[in-house]
Design a protein around this motif. Sequence first.
Motif, short mmCIF file in Angstrom:
data_model
loop_
_atom_site.label_atom_id
_atom_site.label_comp_id
_atom_site.label_asym_id
_atom_site.label_seq_id
_atom_site.Cartn_x
_atom_site.Cartn_y
_atom_site.Cartn_z
N GLN A 186 37.51 115.17 -32.56
CA GLN A 186 37.56 115.03 -31.10
C GLN A 186 36.15 115.04 -30.50
O GLN A 186 35.96 114.63 -29.37
CB GLN A 186 38.39 116.17 -30.51
CG GLN A 186 39.85 116.07 -30.91
CD GLN A 186 40.66 117.29 -30.51
OE1 GLN A 186 41.43 117.24 -29.56
NE2 GLN A 186 40.49 118.38 -31.21
N LEU A 187 35.16 115.55 -31.28
CA LEU A 187 33.79 115.64 -30.76
C LEU A 187 32.91 114.48 -31.21
O LEU A 187 31.80 114.30 -30.70
CB LEU A 187 33.15 116.95 -31.23
CG LEU A 187 33.88 118.23 -30.82
CD1 LEU A 187 33.23 119.45 -31.46
CD2 LEU A 187 33.88 118.36 -29.30
N ILE A 188 33.39 113.70 -32.16
CA ILE A 188 32.51 112.67 -32.74
C ILE A 188 32.11 111.60 -31.72
O ILE A 188 30.97 111.13 -31.70
CB ILE A 188 33.16 112.03 -34.00
CG1 ILE A 188 33.23 113.11 -35.11
CG2 ILE A 188 32.36 110.82 -34.49
CD1 ILE A 188 33.76 112.62 -36.43
N GLY A 189 33.04 111.27 -30.83
CA GLY A 189 32.75 110.27 -29.80
C GLY A 189 31.57 110.68 -28.93
O GLY A 189 30.78 109.84 -28.48
N LYS A 190 31.47 112.00 -28.70
CA LYS A 190 30.39 112.51 -27.86
C LYS A 190 29.07 112.49 -28.65
O LYS A 190 28.03 112.08 -28.15
CB LYS A 190 30.74 113.95 -27.47
CG LYS A 190 29.91 114.54 -26.41
CD LYS A 190 30.61 115.82 -25.92
CE LYS A 190 29.57 116.88 -25.62
NZ LYS A 190 30.16 118.20 -25.58
N LEU A 232 49.06 115.45 -28.37
CA LEU A 232 47.87 115.69 -27.57
C LEU A 232 46.61 115.59 -28.45
O LEU A 232 45.63 114.92 -28.10
CB LEU A 232 47.95 117.07 -26.90
CG LEU A 232 46.77 117.43 -26.02
CD1 LEU A 232 46.64 116.45 -24.86
CD2 LEU A 232 46.88 118.86 -25.50
N ARG A 233 46.66 116.24 -29.63
CA ARG A 233 45.50 116.20 -30.53
C ARG A 233 45.25 114.75 -31.01
O ARG A 233 44.11 114.28 -31.04
CB ARG A 233 45.76 117.11 -31.75
CG ARG A 233 44.58 117.12 -32.69
CD ARG A 233 44.37 118.42 -33.43
NE ARG A 233 45.55 119.02 -33.98
CZ ARG A 233 45.69 119.32 -35.29
NH1 ARG A 233 44.75 119.04 -36.14
NH2 ARG A 233 46.78 119.90 -35.73
N GLN A 234 46.34 114.05 -31.32
CA GLN A 234 46.20 112.66 -31.78
C GLN A 234 45.58 111.78 -30.70
O GLN A 234 44.69 110.96 -30.98
CB GLN A 234 47.59 112.13 -32.20
CG GLN A 234 48.10 112.80 -33.45
CD GLN A 234 49.62 112.79 -33.57
OE1 GLN A 234 50.34 112.61 -32.59
NE2 GLN A 234 50.13 113.00 -34.78
N THR A 235 46.02 111.99 -29.45
CA THR A 235 45.48 111.20 -28.34
C THR A 235 43.99 111.48 -28.18
O THR A 235 43.19 110.56 -27.97
CB THR A 235 46.23 111.54 -27.03
OG1 THR A 235 47.62 111.37 -27.27
CG2 THR A 235 45.82 110.64 -25.89
N GLU A 236 43.61 112.76 -28.29
CA GLU A 236 42.19 113.10 -28.12
C GLU A 236 41.34 112.55 -29.27
O GLU A 236 40.20 112.15 -29.07
CB GLU A 236 42.02 114.62 -27.96
CG GLU A 236 42.55 115.15 -26.63
CD GLU A 236 42.12 114.29 -25.44
OE1 GLU A 236 40.91 114.03 -25.29
OE2 GLU A 236 42.99 113.85 -24.65
N LEU A 237 41.89 112.54 -30.48
CA LEU A 237 41.15 111.95 -31.62
C LEU A 237 40.93 110.46 -31.37
O LEU A 237 39.84 109.92 -31.59
CB LEU A 237 41.92 112.18 -32.93
CG LEU A 237 41.89 113.61 -33.47
CD1 LEU A 237 42.91 113.79 -34.61
CD2 LEU A 237 40.49 113.97 -33.98
N ALA A 241 37.53 108.36 -30.86
CA ALA A 241 37.22 107.20 -31.71
C ALA A 241 36.78 106.02 -30.84
O ALA A 241 35.83 105.30 -31.17
CB ALA A 241 38.44 106.82 -32.54
N ILE A 242 37.45 105.84 -29.71
CA ILE A 242 37.11 104.71 -28.82
C ILE A 242 35.70 104.90 -28.26
O ILE A 242 34.91 103.96 -28.20
CB ILE A 242 38.17 104.60 -27.69
CG1 ILE A 242 39.50 104.15 -28.29
CG2 ILE A 242 37.71 103.62 -26.60
CD1 ILE A 242 40.70 104.34 -27.39
N ARG A 243 35.38 106.14 -27.93
CA ARG A 243 34.04 106.43 -27.42
C ARG A 243 32.99 106.15 -28.51
O ARG A 243 31.88 105.70 -28.22
CB ARG A 243 34.00 107.91 -27.01
CG ARG A 243 32.92 108.23 -26.06
CD ARG A 243 33.10 109.59 -25.45
NE ARG A 243 31.86 109.97 -24.78
CZ ARG A 243 31.60 111.16 -24.30
NH1 ARG A 243 32.51 112.11 -24.38
NH2 ARG A 243 30.45 111.42 -23.72
N ALA A 244 33.35 106.41 -29.77
CA ALA A 244 32.40 106.21 -30.88
C ALA A 244 32.21 104.74 -31.23
O ALA A 244 31.27 104.39 -31.96
CB ALA A 244 32.88 106.99 -32.10
#
Length: 328
Positions: A186-190, A232-237, A241-244
């Motif tokens: 969930q943090l990789i996109g950031k 919820l966790r899947q949506t945030e992952l 991913a989209i951000r990354a």
Amino acid sequence: MGMQQKRVCKLVLDYFDIVYSRELGRHWSGAREVLTSPAIWQYAVMLNNFTSPWELEKHLLSNGYHPLFQDAVPLRKETLKCYINERPCKFRSQRHQADKLKDYYVLNASSLLPVVALDVRDGERVLDMCAAPGGKSVAILQCASTGSLHCNEPDIDRSRRLKKTLASFVPTTLLNLINLSELDGQLIGKFHSQLYHKVLVDAPCSNDRSWLFSSCNVQATTRISQRTMLPLRQTELLRSAIRALCPGGYVVYSTCTLSRAENSDVIANILNTCRDVVPVDLSDLATKLSHEFTFSPGIPHGLLVLPDEGKSWGPMFVAKLKKLGPND
Ligand SMILES: C[S@@+](CC[C@H](N)C(=O)[O-])C[C@H]1O[C@@H](n2cnc3c(N)ncnc32)[C@H](O)[C@@H]1O
């Protein structure tokens, strides 16, 4: 203890009967029959192109196996080689040896669909966000010479397993170029915003096949009660991913559950809230593979492989999204 001797957990089965009869209607009974009968499960054999498994290939062909994906686009068939058998026989897995690469990986053939849908090309930067135990990372490396591959797995024990898998299948020279991390996806996109051309989110999910063989009622009850938290966790992952992704990049989202909440609903939620992604139509892939897999009709935003007699693969949900680029 082999799967043949394991017992179906009645608590999970009763729960699935309620949820999946409602969601899948008459299609649930066929899938149920397969999922509760390990004796009829089929297994696929993915070859490791980093070895030279010609003898193995001959052996497979003379023992009733045939190549999967032979006519499937966009797969370049000279790279990802997978053999399946119509009979439910299981090829013995190879033991890990420190000085010798393994020749093949035994798996559920539907696990390769997310990798096929990802369609990795030479030189691309790729992230496998939820990577352990590593079957899909190995498959990605069979498909192309990636510019870079980042394999992430936050669970320490599973991350160890991932490293062992990669060391078993990938030559040291290439292994040293793979970036491994143990981050919450969930943090990789950031941390890595707009970096990757392709991202695979093979999300933590209900894993119907394994849940049906939960070892005790306590384990089953805990799993079922925590199920509502997964979407919820899947949506945030997926959001991460989209951000990354760099503009114009693609993400493939997959699960091994039939659950609508963890599949189509997650994609619908993302499409409703992320203005910079559009769905990619996978129906062409489904048409080309319909002689090997049974796809559930009427699934919005993706493909759902239904376990079926003689095609016992799945469950596997696959969806693909494109992040809009300057030319879209
Ligand atoms: C379905 S498995 C992945 C299987 C793997 N892709 C393969 O083909 O071998 C899902 C993985 O996601 C990991 N996971 C759980 N929470 C995560 C998170 N917040 N970020 C990234 N991975 C996570 C789990 O530990 C598990 O190993």
